[in-house]
Design a protein around this motif. Sequence first.
Motif, PDB file in Angstrom:
ATOM      1  N   ARG A 167       0.806  -1.220   0.000  1.00  8.83           N
ATOM      2  CA  ARG A 167       0.000   0.000   0.000  1.00  8.83           C
ATOM      3  C   ARG A 167       0.839   1.271   0.000  1.00  8.83           C
ATOM      4  NH1 ARG A 167      -3.802  -0.332   4.877  1.00  8.83           N
ATOM      5  NH2 ARG A 167      -2.121  -1.603   5.735  1.00  8.83           N
ATOM      6  N   ASP A 168       2.090   1.192   0.463  1.00 10.14           N
ATOM      7  CA  ASP A 168       2.928   2.386   0.511  1.00 10.14           C
ATOM      8  C   ASP A 168       3.874   2.494  -0.684  1.00 10.14           C
ATOM      9  OD1 ASP A 168       4.518   0.267   1.159  1.00 10.14           O
ATOM     10  OD2 ASP A 168       5.425   1.179   2.936  1.00 10.14           O
ATOM     11  N   ARG A 169       3.714   1.617  -1.679  1.00 14.32           N
ATOM     12  CA  ARG A 169       4.541   1.666  -2.885  1.00 14.32           C
ATOM     13  C   ARG A 169       3.737   2.296  -4.020  1.00 14.32           C
ATOM     14  NH1 ARG A 169       8.851  -1.814  -3.642  1.00 14.32           N
ATOM     15  NH2 ARG A 169       8.999  -0.707  -5.637  1.00 14.32           N
ATOM     16  N   ALA A 170       3.781   3.619  -4.098  1.00 17.46           N
ATOM     17  CA  ALA A 170       2.973   4.332  -5.085  1.00 17.46           C
ATOM     18  C   ALA A 170       3.348   3.946  -6.508  1.00 17.46           C
ATOM     19  CB  ALA A 170       3.117   5.843  -4.885  1.00 17.46           C
ATOM     20  N   ASP A 171       4.650   3.721  -6.769  1.00 10.44           N
ATOM     21  CA  ASP A 171       5.077   3.381  -8.123  1.00 10.44           C
ATOM     22  C   ASP A 171       4.538   2.023  -8.553  1.00 10.44           C
ATOM     23  OD1 ASP A 171       6.690   2.204  -6.139  1.00 10.44           O
ATOM     24  OD2 ASP A 171       8.345   1.897  -7.549  1.00 10.44           O
TER      25      ASP A 171
ATOM     26  N   LEU B 135       1.801   0.508  -7.252  1.00 14.39           N
ATOM     27  CA  LEU B 135       0.350   0.630  -7.388  1.00 14.39           C
ATOM     28  C   LEU B 135      -0.029   1.320  -8.696  1.00 14.39           C
ATOM     29  CD1 LEU B 135      -0.633   1.605  -3.735  1.00 14.39           C
ATOM     30  CD2 LEU B 135      -1.039  -0.582  -4.874  1.00 14.39           C
ATOM     31  N   GLU B 136       0.773   2.284  -9.111  1.00 14.22           N
ATOM     32  CA  GLU B 136       0.502   2.962 -10.383  1.00 14.22           C
ATOM     33  C   GLU B 136       0.644   1.991 -11.555  1.00 14.22           C
ATOM     34  OE1 GLU B 136       2.184   6.722 -13.054  1.00 14.22           O
ATOM     35  OE2 GLU B 136       2.909   6.398 -11.001  1.00 14.22           O
TER      36      GLU B 136
END
Length: 323
Positions: free
Chosen positions: A183-187, A189-190
């Motif tokens: 959940r804290d890996r924005a790249d 998740l994108e």
Amino acid sequence: MTPHRSRQHPEVAVREAVAADLVEAAQIYQSAAMTLHEVLRLRNPWSSEDARAIDLREAIGALSDLSATPSGKVIVAETGNELTGVAAVRIRGRHAHIAFLFVLPAWQGKGVGGQLLARLREIIDAAGASVVTLVASRDPRAWQRYLRFGLHPGPPVMSMRARKPRFPDLVPGDGLESVPIERDRADVLEAVDRLDREIAGVSRLPEIARWLEHGAEGTLLRDRVTDRPVGFFIVSVHADHGRIGPVVSRTVTRFPDVLSRALQMAGRHERDVVWRVDLPSANHVAIGPLLDAGFSPHNLMPWFANGEIGRWDRYIFRDEDTL
């Protein structure tokens, strides 16, 4: 919200469900489904008290998830102090998937289902969704209602189960690099969201985050040479069952590799549970690996839609209600 009342049956009101309704709404589903199986003389999946309890718990969970997420909406039909029907829809962009539509047996044939569908249409139209889908029961009366709603039958959804799967070993030569979905890996998740938009046809990041929050594990797969995302998968293990899905691959040829990685992750869980996979019939390349892993067909569920959404030949659903 003002209740939606029928002119033909003014005693029935349709309104948005609240948290206190969900257990009774799930009981409506189970009562209607059990009665249908008896009428059509289908195999009874609720032959034991434990099976009924598990099924009811899952229905409550599904309705709770639908009512708790922005993409979901649960409505109920009410007569006096009694709930007589339940319906639910999940809307993601232009796609609306009707996940529940059940009426108490004593109230069937009295217009309750039609009122629920009419309210769903209002919700779907207000959201601007244009493609409507649902996984149907085997009740011909319901099929007629769906046809009048503008839906048409399509290839069915296959549900597969495995009690003691034979999960494959890791194949080091598949050229894929695993990246945990967190959940804290924005790249990450994108990248997952881009794959979802391309293959599933919609974005569902809030739901993926919710699955991860509830203990699911996910992996994004990248090509080791190009570093391009190839696919992703999510595996969930509950007290009494495990679930593999969604499984998403950018190409059909790469799907077996992505599925193999998902099966390998499932194999790391030592809990003795029944594993479940729900897949569209268009995904032919998934069937062989699943059979090899010990999965067998459990159910073939009718599919209705008014258009196409997603590239189902390289996709496995989260489940029949979530897609």
